[in-house]
Write a protein that holds these residues in place. Structure first.
Motif, PDB file in Angstrom:
ATOM      1  N   GLY A 130      66.925  29.582  -1.910  1.00  0.00           N
ATOM      2  CA  GLY A 130      66.741  28.544  -0.755  1.00  0.00           C
ATOM      3  C   GLY A 130      65.376  29.083   0.005  1.00  0.00           C
ATOM      4  O   GLY A 130      65.422  28.948   1.308  1.00  0.00           O
ATOM      5  N   LEU A 131      64.424  29.288  -0.677  1.00  0.00           N
ATOM      6  CA  LEU A 131      63.185  29.857   0.305  1.00  0.00           C
ATOM      7  C   LEU A 131      62.397  28.844   0.848  1.00  0.00           C
ATOM      8  O   LEU A 131      61.683  28.859   1.880  1.00  0.00           O
ATOM      9  CB  LEU A 131      62.150  30.361  -0.864  1.00  0.00           C
ATOM     10  CG  LEU A 131      62.490  31.678  -1.655  1.00  0.00           C
ATOM     11  CD1 LEU A 131      61.535  32.162  -2.650  1.00  0.00           C
ATOM     12  CD2 LEU A 131      62.895  32.760  -0.743  1.00  0.00           C
ATOM     13  N   GLN A 132      62.752  27.396   0.624  1.00  0.00           N
ATOM     14  CA  GLN A 132      61.979  26.313   1.101  1.00  0.00           C
ATOM     15  C   GLN A 132      60.585  26.217   1.181  1.00  0.00           C
ATOM     16  O   GLN A 132      60.155  26.573   0.122  1.00  0.00           O
ATOM     17  CB  GLN A 132      62.516  26.280   2.800  1.00  0.00           C
ATOM     18  CG  GLN A 132      63.907  26.007   2.731  1.00  0.00           C
ATOM     19  CD  GLN A 132      64.367  24.867   2.083  1.00  0.00           C
ATOM     20  OE1 GLN A 132      63.863  23.831   1.998  1.00  0.00           O
ATOM     21  NE2 GLN A 132      65.888  25.083   1.624  1.00  0.00           N
ATOM     22  N   ARG A 133      59.551  26.658   2.366  1.00  0.00           N
ATOM     23  CA  ARG A 133      58.275  26.844   2.340  1.00  0.00           C
ATOM     24  C   ARG A 133      57.999  28.219   2.925  1.00  0.00           C
ATOM     25  O   ARG A 133      56.985  28.499   3.358  1.00  0.00           O
ATOM     26  CB  ARG A 133      57.716  25.963   3.416  1.00  0.00           C
ATOM     27  CG  ARG A 133      57.824  24.312   2.937  1.00  0.00           C
ATOM     28  CD  ARG A 133      56.952  23.933   1.954  1.00  0.00           C
ATOM     29  NE  ARG A 133      55.567  23.856   2.577  1.00  0.00           N
ATOM     30  CZ  ARG A 133      54.651  23.424   1.723  1.00  0.00           C
ATOM     31  NH1 ARG A 133      54.687  23.267   0.247  1.00  0.00           N
ATOM     32  NH2 ARG A 133      53.457  23.483   2.258  1.00  0.00           N
ATOM     33  N   ALA A 134      58.662  29.354   1.831  1.00  0.00           N
ATOM     34  CA  ALA A 134      58.428  30.630   2.318  1.00  0.00           C
ATOM     35  C   ALA A 134      56.926  31.021   1.615  1.00  0.00           C
ATOM     36  O   ALA A 134      56.604  30.427   0.568  1.00  0.00           O
ATOM     37  CB  ALA A 134      59.545  31.456   1.415  1.00  0.00           C
ATOM     38  N   ARG A 135      56.439  31.888   2.473  1.00  0.00           N
ATOM     39  CA  ARG A 135      55.234  32.411   1.985  1.00  0.00           C
ATOM     40  C   ARG A 135      55.397  33.584   1.055  1.00  0.00           C
ATOM     41  O   ARG A 135      55.848  34.715   1.584  1.00  0.00           O
ATOM     42  CB  ARG A 135      54.245  32.818   3.192  1.00  0.00           C
ATOM     43  CG  ARG A 135      54.088  31.696   4.098  1.00  0.00           C
ATOM     44  CD  ARG A 135      53.425  32.224   5.592  1.00  0.00           C
ATOM     45  NE  ARG A 135      52.002  32.936   5.207  1.00  0.00           N
ATOM     46  CZ  ARG A 135      50.981  32.487   5.142  1.00  0.00           C
ATOM     47  NH1 ARG A 135      50.781  31.051   5.407  1.00  0.00           N
ATOM     48  NH2 ARG A 135      49.794  33.108   5.161  1.00  0.00           N
ATOM     49  N   VAL A 136      54.818  33.319  -0.104  1.00  0.00           N
ATOM     50  CA  VAL A 136      55.327  34.124  -1.322  1.00  0.00           C
ATOM     51  C   VAL A 136      54.132  35.247  -1.683  1.00  0.00           C
ATOM     52  O   VAL A 136      53.137  34.452  -2.097  1.00  0.00           O
ATOM     53  CB  VAL A 136      55.942  33.717  -2.401  1.00  0.00           C
ATOM     54  CG1 VAL A 136      56.096  34.643  -3.448  1.00  0.00           C
ATOM     55  CG2 VAL A 136      57.144  33.146  -2.113  1.00  0.00           C
ATOM     56  N   ARG A 137      54.054  36.489  -1.756  1.00  0.00           N
ATOM     57  CA  ARG A 137      53.052  37.356  -2.067  1.00  0.00           C
ATOM     58  C   ARG A 137      53.175  37.599  -3.532  1.00  0.00           C
ATOM     59  O   ARG A 137      52.005  37.692  -4.389  1.00  0.00           O
ATOM     60  CB  ARG A 137      52.953  38.396  -1.354  1.00  0.00           C
ATOM     61  CG  ARG A 137      51.913  39.694  -1.745  1.00  0.00           C
ATOM     62  CD  ARG A 137      51.664  40.488  -0.400  1.00  0.00           C
ATOM     63  NE  ARG A 137      51.247  39.725   0.690  1.00  0.00           N
ATOM     64  CZ  ARG A 137      51.105  40.402   2.012  1.00  0.00           C
ATOM     65  NH1 ARG A 137      51.411  41.774   2.058  1.00  0.00           N
ATOM     66  NH2 ARG A 137      50.621  39.767   2.953  1.00  0.00           N
ATOM     67  N   ALA A 138      54.231  37.873  -3.955  1.00  0.00           N
ATOM     68  CA  ALA A 138      54.299  38.209  -5.437  1.00  0.00           C
ATOM     69  C   ALA A 138      55.861  37.713  -5.969  1.00  0.00           C
ATOM     70  O   ALA A 138      56.849  37.875  -5.314  1.00  0.00           O
ATOM     71  CB  ALA A 138      54.174  39.825  -5.840  1.00  0.00           C
TER      72      ALA A 138
END
Length: 337
Positions: free
Chosen positions: A276-284
């Motif tokens: 449920g990350l939605q608009r999460a800022r993902v690095r890897a």
């Protein structure tokens, strides 16, 4: 609570101090560092490890928090790697503590029933190993939406809701019981791959595209391992490293052992959606295929779906092309765009 009597388990999650992706030499270096402290080290590629440090505490004459600080200082000085450490009485709790510890910090969960229950009580049921979105929805529909409520539920009710075996396992985990030991050498039974984004990525479409690339890579690796005879995996784990340097993980046991890229992709997408990350800022993003066995020893349910058989034949052709002309000779259109 430990499951392995008297165990003291440390879970290390590693990340370079400069914020970049963790390289294989640095990862191997930290594993070697741990091997010098205890022989009971289980690698969890691409960026984590478990270590049973019970004997090391007696040898160094210190407590778990001080030993964790020693490891963190040495890893940073020798390899430029900062470690987030969780310490508890079993692997499940140690992993949970490492997820909750602040970046570069240490969280110790005392191996005492009251402390363990307090640590787990307010966590969502999805924090328990093996509880995926479907099981979580079922539990939540009965009001069992937290680990504490699952722990307090009548065992007979959980058996009716989840089935006898799974209901018992879930309640044990909710009580902090994990009978799994640290397994030295377990890294040989897993393959992993990671995709790091140039910038912290918000777009779920790009996240899914990276997952597709990872499952294609893992599937190809599995099908060509074992002297060309191939291997299959029973478990797939997803790791999501966020912009704040926290790492989220989810694991799922597959319905049957497989190296089929389509199945791996569907599972990876389900694990991703379950977060449920939605608009999460993902690095890897990383994927790890675990519990590997030779393909020739695995049974497969026959499929009457012509599309499935067509996809498997196409995989075989793709593998031959890549073996002859290199891994980038052919790719899905969505990845080549």
């Amino acid at each position: 609570m430990s499951g392995a009597q008297g165990a003291v388990v440390a879970c290390l999650r590693m990340h370079p101090a400069d914020g970049g992706p963790l390289g294989a030499p640095e990862y191997a270096g930290v594993l070697t560092l741990l091997d010098g402290i205890t022989p009971a080290v289980q690698a969890l590629p691409p960026d984590a490890a478990l270590a049973d440090v019970r004997a090391a505490l007696r040898y160094f004459g210190c407590d778990a928090g001080r030993l964790a600080s020693l490891v963190r200082v040495r890893a940073l000085a020798l390899y430029g790697v900062d470690c987030t450490v969780g310490v508890a009485g079993n692997p499940m709790l140690a992993r949970a503590a490492a997820r909750e510890a602040g970046p570069g910090g240490t969280l110790v969960v005392p191996d005492e029933p009251v402390a363990v229950r307090e640590f787990l009580a307010r966590k969502p049921v999805t924090a328990l190993d093996g509880v995926g979105p479907k099981a979580a929805r079922t539990l939540c529909s009965y009001g069992l939406d937290s680990v504490g409520r699952v722990a307090a539920a009548p065992p007979a009710a959980l058996r009716r809701i989840l089935g006898a075996r799974f209901g018992r396992e879930v309640q044990e985990r909710a009580l902090g019981i994990d009978r799994t030991p640290v397994r030295p050498g377990a890294a040989a039974r897993a393959v992993a791959a990671e995709r790091a984004f140039d910038l912290d990525e918000l777009d779920p479409v790009r996240h899914r595209r990276a997952l597709l690339s990872l499952t294609e890579e893992l599937g190809a690796k599995l099908r060509t391992q074992g002297g060309g005879r191939g291997q299959v995996c029973r478990t797939l784990s997803l790791g999501v490293r966020c912009a704040d340097r926290t790492t989220l993980t989810r694991t799922r046991t597959l319905a049957e052992p497989t190296a089929h890229s389509v199945t791996l992709t569907d599972t990876a997408y389900a694990l991703y959606e379950g977060l449920g990350l939605q608009r999460a800022r993902v690095r890897a993003l990383s994927l790890r295929a675990e519990d590997l066995t030779p393909a020739e020893q695995a049974s497969r349910q026959l499929s009457f779906d012509p599309q499935d058989e067509k996809a498997r034949r196409l995989e075989a052709v793709t593998d031959r092309v890549r073996a002859r002309f290199g891994p980038h000779a052919i790719a899905r259109g969505t990845l080549a765009a």
